[in-house]
Write a protein that holds these residues in place. Structure first.
Motif, PDB file in Angstrom:
ATOM      1  N   LEU A 118      62.886   7.442  18.879  1.00  0.00           N
ATOM      2  CA  LEU A 118      63.669   8.064  19.947  1.00  0.00           C
ATOM      3  C   LEU A 118      62.797   8.330  21.179  1.00  0.00           C
ATOM      4  N   THR A 119      61.603   8.837  20.937  1.00  0.00           N
ATOM      5  CA  THR A 119      60.712   9.177  22.050  1.00  0.00           C
ATOM      6  C   THR A 119      60.253   7.916  22.782  1.00  0.00           C
ATOM      7  N   VAL A 120      59.944   6.873  22.006  1.00  0.00           N
ATOM      8  CA  VAL A 120      59.553   5.604  22.627  1.00  0.00           C
ATOM      9  C   VAL A 120      60.722   5.039  23.436  1.00  0.00           C
ATOM     10  N   ALA A 121      61.928   5.040  22.845  1.00  0.00           N
ATOM     11  CA  ALA A 121      63.109   4.493  23.540  1.00  0.00           C
ATOM     12  C   ALA A 121      63.364   5.258  24.837  1.00  0.00           C
ATOM     13  N   ALA A 122      63.143   6.573  24.808  1.00  0.00           N
ATOM     14  CA  ALA A 122      63.357   7.383  26.014  1.00  0.00           C
ATOM     15  C   ALA A 122      62.326   7.029  27.082  1.00  0.00           C
ATOM     16  N   HIS A 123      61.061   6.850  26.670  1.00  0.00           N
ATOM     17  CA  HIS A 123      60.033   6.465  27.645  1.00  0.00           C
ATOM     18  C   HIS A 123      60.330   5.075  28.227  1.00  0.00           C
ATOM     19  N   LEU A 124      60.717   4.128  27.374  1.00  0.00           N
ATOM     20  CA  LEU A 124      61.015   2.772  27.862  1.00  0.00           C
ATOM     21  C   LEU A 124      62.169   2.785  28.851  1.00  0.00           C
ATOM     22  N   SER A 125      63.097   3.736  28.681  1.00  0.00           N
ATOM     23  CA  SER A 125      64.213   3.855  29.618  1.00  0.00           C
ATOM     24  C   SER A 125      63.718   4.237  31.004  1.00  0.00           C
ATOM     25  N   MET A 126      62.554   4.901  31.068  1.00  0.00           N
ATOM     26  CA  MET A 126      62.022   5.394  32.335  1.00  0.00           C
ATOM     27  C   MET A 126      60.914   4.514  32.881  1.00  0.00           C
ATOM     28  N   CYS A 127      60.359   3.637  32.061  1.00  0.00           N
ATOM     29  CA  CYS A 127      59.113   2.934  32.415  1.00  0.00           C
ATOM     30  C   CYS A 127      59.239   1.427  32.151  1.00  0.00           C
ATOM     31  N   ASP A 128      59.394   0.636  33.227  1.00  0.00           N
ATOM     32  CA  ASP A 128      59.531  -0.808  33.056  1.00  0.00           C
ATOM     33  C   ASP A 128      58.240  -1.469  32.602  1.00  0.00           C
ATOM     34  N   GLU A 129      57.094  -0.857  32.933  1.00  0.00           N
ATOM     35  CA  GLU A 129      55.818  -1.416  32.491  1.00  0.00           C
ATOM     36  C   GLU A 129      55.773  -1.448  30.954  1.00  0.00           C
ATOM     37  N   CYS A 130      56.096  -0.317  30.318  1.00  0.00           N
ATOM     38  CA  CYS A 130      56.076  -0.274  28.855  1.00  0.00           C
ATOM     39  C   CYS A 130      57.244  -1.074  28.261  1.00  0.00           C
ATOM     40  N   ARG A 131      58.365  -1.155  28.985  1.00  0.00           N
ATOM     41  CA  ARG A 131      59.490  -1.966  28.505  1.00  0.00           C
ATOM     42  C   ARG A 131      59.052  -3.429  28.422  1.00  0.00           C
ATOM     43  N   ALA A 132      58.291  -3.876  29.413  1.00  0.00           N
ATOM     44  CA  ALA A 132      57.797  -5.255  29.399  1.00  0.00           C
ATOM     45  C   ALA A 132      56.769  -5.451  28.274  1.00  0.00           C
ATOM     46  N   ARG A 133      55.901  -4.452  28.076  1.00  0.00           N
ATOM     47  CA  ARG A 133      54.929  -4.557  26.966  1.00  0.00           C
ATOM     48  C   ARG A 133      55.650  -4.604  25.624  1.00  0.00           C
ATOM     49  N   ALA A 134      56.711  -3.790  25.490  1.00  0.00           N
ATOM     50  CA  ALA A 134      57.494  -3.810  24.247  1.00  0.00           C
ATOM     51  C   ALA A 134      58.126  -5.187  24.056  1.00  0.00           C
ATOM     52  N   GLY A 135      58.581  -5.791  25.166  1.00  0.00           N
ATOM     53  CA  GLY A 135      59.152  -7.137  25.101  1.00  0.00           C
ATOM     54  C   GLY A 135      58.123  -8.151  24.611  1.00  0.00           C
ATOM     55  N   ALA A 136      56.856  -7.973  25.027  1.00  0.00           N
ATOM     56  CA  ALA A 136      55.790  -8.870  24.571  1.00  0.00           C
ATOM     57  C   ALA A 136      55.596  -8.728  23.052  1.00  0.00           C
ATOM     58  N   PHE A 137      55.647  -7.495  22.563  1.00  0.00           N
ATOM     59  CA  PHE A 137      55.504  -7.292  21.107  1.00  0.00           C
ATOM     60  C   PHE A 137      56.713  -7.841  20.340  1.00  0.00           C
ATOM     61  N   ASP A 138      57.905  -7.741  20.932  1.00  0.00           N
ATOM     62  CA  ASP A 138      59.084  -8.359  20.297  1.00  0.00           C
ATOM     63  C   ASP A 138      58.914  -9.879  20.207  1.00  0.00           C
ATOM     64  N   THR A 139      58.254 -10.445  21.233  1.00  0.00           N
ATOM     65  CA  THR A 139      58.012 -11.891  21.221  1.00  0.00           C
ATOM     66  C   THR A 139      57.113 -12.273  20.044  1.00  0.00           C
TER      67      THR A 139
END
Lengths: 167, 218
Positions: free
Chosen positions: B31-52
């Motif tokens: 939940l905390t990570v999802a909330a931060h990703l909602s506010m931070c595109d830099e970490c959203r992109a990093r999360a996308g890299a890990f999903d890859t």
């Protein structure tokens, strides 16, 4: 894309043949028995059909996107916990990602897959252990050794374009 | 929630992002990570890299044969239930959408409980093993000095706080391990609201908070 745009059943069959056996294997390696894994793999493919309109190929390849659906299904099935997701940011009905961005993303996805395949055996085993659910976050090494910079920048760029299109 | 990528200084660690992508974090951390990703595109992109990475591993895994007729069954299942409209759009307000889903609304829907010295908290319903709570720290006030056994994530949603390590503003996330004893103090300008997730009980330094701990579920 054919599923997203035209609800194309032949395209679904192709994707199913390729991905369903992999999803099933992934779920079995993550601790599901064969029956549950088979059920969940069908669910994941059904979800893909239903959510096809949310797929953004400038931010994720089909394989990446299907992985995220399978991972969420696994948490749901094995742990019965919710898996909070970030706020969705989506293209509007009249907007599309640039085809060049989609191609570049796919290229970098393939390169990353190649790099993972060529990792030293020990390092690869650690990363697999993380993704198949055998490591907690405190057991995952802070330095993963994965070359993620390029794909991260590519996704970041796609997000910027999307934000710009939304304003 | 307006994303605020350019002002965020404190981001998630690679280990947490990889665990989020792999799906091995406890719900309170997710939940905390999802909330931060909602506010931070830099970490959203990093999360996308890990999903890859996850996609690539799944792609090259050995295949497990599906039973006969499973494709038709999946297609029938897909068509039997209406297309999923479950989109989680950004919402107005202080709380990002994933937190609003737990609260049932924005800040005015939160049921706060006092924990002393003007600080209030609201524990969110997540699976056992880790706890997520909203913290309300009045402007200029301090959260009681505490240490951790496990990991504590603190995401600033409104206002800002300072502790021994640095200054944290809206969208910033502090990742604290057991070595850190800290006393977050809210900035004078505005009341500070945070989402804090812990995977082990906090340890308070003073006697009073320690006695009160079992009752407050801090």
């Amino acid at each position: 894309m054919r599923i997203r745009d035209r609800k194309d059943e032949a395209a679904f069959a192709e994707l199913f043949d390729h991905f369903a056996p992999r999803i099933k294997a992934f779920l079995m390696r993550s601790g599901g028995d064969a029956t549950i894994a088979e059920e969940c793999a069908q669910d994941v493919m059904a979800t893909l059909w239903q959510k096809a309109h949310l797929f953004d190929p400038s931010r994720a390849s089909a394989a990446t996107w299907i992985f995220t659906i399978a991972r969420n299904r696994r948490i749901d099935a094995l742990r019965k916990a919710r898996r909070p997701e970030p706020e969705d940011i989506l293209w509007g009905p009249d907007q599309e990602p640039d085809q060049a961005d989609v191609l570049a993303l796919q290229e970098e996805t393939d390169q990353l897959a190649g790099a993972i395949a060529n990792l030293p055996e020990k390092q690869k085993a650690l990363i697999e252990a993380a993704y198949f659910g055998d490591l907690s976050h405190s057991e995952i090494a802070e330095k993963t050794g994965l070359p993620l910079g390029t794909i991260k920048s590519r996704i970041r760029l796609a997000l910027e374009r999307l934000r710009h299109a939304m304003n | 929630m307006k994303h605020m990528t350019h002002t965020i200084k404190h981001h998630l660690t690679d280990a947490l992002l990889m665990a989020y992508s792999a799906g091995s974090l406890p719900e309170a951390f997710n939940l905390t990570v999802a909330a931060h990703l909602s506010m931070c595109d830099e970490c959203r992109a990093r999360a996308g890299a890990f999903d890859t990475v996850g996609g690539a591993l799944m792609e090259e895994t050995t295949e497990a044969e599906m039973s006969k007729g499973s494709m038709a069954a999946a297609l029938a299942r897909a068509k039997a239930t209406p297309a999923e409209p479950r989109v989680q759009p950004a919402r107005d307000g202080v709380l990002p959408a994933p937190i609003q889903a737990y609260v049932g609304g924005d800040l005015d829907a939160v049921t706060w409980r006092p924990v002393g010295m003007g600080v209030k908290q609201a524990i969110l319903p997540t699976e056992r093993g880790a706890t997520a709570r909203l913290l309300y720290i009045p402007a200029g006030a301090a959260v009681p000095d505490h240490g951790h056994r496990g990991t504590e994530l603190t995401l600033v949603l409104q206002g800002a706080f300072t502790d021994a390590t640095d200054h944290f503003g809206a969208g910033d996330i502090e990742v604290a391990n057991e070595e850190l004893d800290h006393t977050p103090v809210a900035d004078i300008g505005a009341d500070c609201i945070c989402l804090a997730a812990t995977d082990a009980p906090l340890r308070f330094r003073g006697l009073m908070p320690r006695l009160a701990q079992p009752f407050l579920r801090i």
